[in-house]
Design a protein around this motif. Structure first.
Motif, PDB file in Angstrom:
ATOM      1  N   GLU A  53     -15.770 -20.444 -65.851  1.00 45.83           N
ATOM      2  CA  GLU A  53     -14.491 -19.854 -65.406  1.00 45.83           C
ATOM      3  C   GLU A  53     -13.654 -20.884 -64.648  1.00 45.83           C
ATOM      4  O   GLU A  53     -12.439 -20.941 -64.798  1.00 45.83           O
ATOM      5  N   ASP A  54     -14.309 -21.674 -63.809  1.00 43.64           N
ATOM      6  CA  ASP A  54     -13.582 -22.706 -63.063  1.00 43.64           C
ATOM      7  C   ASP A  54     -13.109 -23.813 -63.996  1.00 43.64           C
ATOM      8  O   ASP A  54     -12.008 -24.342 -63.839  1.00 43.64           O
ATOM      9  N   HIS A  55     -13.933 -24.156 -64.968  1.00 41.82           N
ATOM     10  CA  HIS A  55     -13.549 -25.206 -65.913  1.00 41.82           C
ATOM     11  C   HIS A  55     -12.336 -24.766 -66.731  1.00 41.82           C
ATOM     12  O   HIS A  55     -11.462 -25.572 -67.059  1.00 41.82           O
ATOM     13  N   ALA A  56     -12.254 -23.464 -67.019  1.00 46.25           N
ATOM     14  CA  ALA A  56     -11.102 -22.938 -67.763  1.00 46.25           C
ATOM     15  C   ALA A  56      -9.813 -23.077 -66.948  1.00 46.25           C
ATOM     16  O   ALA A  56      -8.716 -23.128 -67.513  1.00 46.25           O
ATOM     17  N   LEU A  57      -9.939 -23.155 -65.633  1.00 45.95           N
ATOM     18  CA  LEU A  57      -8.757 -23.341 -64.786  1.00 45.95           C
ATOM     19  C   LEU A  57      -8.054 -24.670 -65.075  1.00 45.95           C
ATOM     20  O   LEU A  57      -6.847 -24.794 -64.872  1.00 45.95           O
TER      21      LEU A  57
END
Length: 113
Positions: A53-57
């Motif tokens: 989820e953070d990488h998708a940011l």
């Protein structure tokens, strides 16, 4: 025929030499300053793990930057985040860290996804 004062001539020559020497020192100082400011910074490579989820940011923030007319990189986003965290007051800094999910440190063992 007029006589020139040898003392005045020596003084004039001395002043001219001193003026030239000062000009050379200023030119050398300018060259030194140009070299000092254009010297490359030391860069440290680091490897980090992010939840998906953070990488998708990254994609979201990269698109946001493009919408603002800025071309940037993931590295620049991480660096901007670090500088933003640095400016936060202590309570907000602690709150931001406490909101994060703790990750297990280290790489995943081979064969596990």
């Amino acid at each position: 025929m007029t006589k020139t004062d040898p003392l005045a001539a020596n003084l004039e020559r001395s002043l001219a030499e001193e003026t030239a020497a000062v000009a050379r020192r200023f030119a050398a100082a300018d060259r030194h300053l140009q070299n000092a400011t254009s010297a490359p910074r030391t860069v440290v490579r680091a490897s980090f793990s992010f939840p998906s989820e953070d990488h998708a940011l990254f994609d979201l923030l990269l698109q946001r930057a493009i919408g603002a007319g800025i071309s940037t990189t993931r590295s620049a986003l991480v660096r901007a985040g670090l500088h933003s965290l640095k400016r936060l007051p202590e309570p907000e800094f602690v709150e931001a860290l406490e909101r994060l999910v703790t990750l297990r440190p280290g790489p995943r063992p081979a064969g596990r996804a």
